[in-house]
Write an enzyme that holds these catalytic residues in place. Sequence first.
Site, PDB file in Angstrom:
ATOM      1  N   ASP A   1       2.820  -4.113   6.345  1.00 23.85           N
ATOM      2  CA  ASP A   1       1.409  -2.970   5.996  1.00 23.85           C
ATOM      3  C   ASP A   1       0.655  -3.929   7.436  1.00 23.85           C
ATOM      4  OD1 ASP A   1       0.509   0.101   4.619  1.00 23.85           O
ATOM      5  OD2 ASP A   1      -1.065  -1.976   5.131  1.00 23.85           O
TER       6      ASP A   1
ATOM      7  N   TYR B   1      -9.726   0.625   8.133  1.00 23.83           N
ATOM      8  CA  TYR B   1      -9.130   1.372   9.086  1.00 23.83           C
ATOM      9  C   TYR B   1      -9.662   2.164   9.963  1.00 23.83           C
ATOM     10  CZ  TYR B   1      -4.730   1.580   5.536  1.00 23.83           C
ATOM     11  OH  TYR B   1      -3.401   1.197   4.561  1.00 23.83           O
TER      12      TYR B   1
ATOM     13  N   HIS C   1       7.626  -1.539   0.192  1.00 26.98           N
ATOM     14  CA  HIS C   1       6.378  -1.354   1.328  1.00 26.98           C
ATOM     15  C   HIS C   1       6.210  -3.234   1.006  1.00 26.98           C
ATOM     16  CE1 HIS C   1       3.800  -0.266   4.669  1.00 26.98           C
ATOM     17  NE2 HIS C   1       2.546  -0.838   3.606  1.00 26.98           N
TER      18      HIS C   1
END
Length: 380
Positions: free
Chosen positions: A176, A303, A359
């Site tokens: 990630d 982000y 993930h």
Amino acid sequence: MKNITPFKIEVGETVLNDLQSRLQHTRWPDEPEGAEWNYGTNLNYLKELLTYWQNDYDWRKHESTLNGFPHFKVEIDGINIHFIHVKGKGKNPKPLLLTHGWPDSFYRFHKVIPLLSEPESLGDDSEQSFDLVIPSLPGFGFSDRVALNTDKVAALWAKLMTGILGYDQYYAAGGDIGAIVTKSLANQQPDRVIAIHLTDVGYPNGQEDWSTMSAAEQKFGQFIQHWWYTEGAYNMIQSTKPQTLGYGLNDSPAGLAAWIIEKFNSWSDTKGNIENSFTKDELITNIMIYWVSQSINTSIRTYLENARAAWSGQPSPSAEYVQTPAGVSLFPAEAPVPIEWAQRMVNVKRFNKMEKGGHFAALEVPDAWANELRSFFYSL
């Protein structure tokens, strides 16, 4: 090891009492009939999880377990970074930096610490061990609440590993956000980073020249485009207006839990039941790290910092091809990366499709993930 101070997780009773009150007074929304997880986090499961959180979950037990690892803090460029540093057993352990992503935390790696640092205790080859450095990303957990883009994080990690901890050369791994940081780190310190391991390598963004892409890569690009339309809303809001979201997530434990576990459910190899992959205690402990540190807002703001860096048009080490030898492990609940795409992004020396996991592989299937790292790094 200059400026390093020991750290202990100590959450005050007032924080825990306030949490209990908020859980007790949750105001629940409705849900469409038969929604399951198709509209987002399932209402019945979230009620079940919060009931367990309020009545059965024992933070002090997990706090004590986490404090069984050696935690530290160090100031780098004015930012206090929290990290775990576990010395490996055996004759010559390799230094290994592990970087988590979102919406997990350093807790992602707690199961693999003994697997990688003291494998002889598990009956494995005692010569294959690692010195583990596991930091909390800036803005996450017990690091300072400062949001930075991945290239800036990688620059901090370079100073942590070489300037502060004194490792001349080392290995690095992540998934990630941690994968992007790891790629950037390898490009920022190509003479220091010996090899990297990734569980994802980056995704097509629509700007590629499709005439140069294989059929498998084009199919992958179509998959990613569809995924963004059906699963990518979280990324859009966190990359544009994270502050608006932060008010609710920082104020409501139910809202925070819903936002986080929806990703643990949809990004993991759950076979239709999230507890096939994670226990309630594991899910809640990860949520608790965000809650007690009040770091959810800066974590999602990361982000936007990455988006702004991308929009700036400036060269980014994380976006460039990585010459450093790379191992890539593809877990079935992750995006189906073809090897041709991985080879576009990094210098692939090992590419392995796994039988189980997703993930958060280091937390979900720790033995398989740890074996991948050990097999790759010790093959070089």
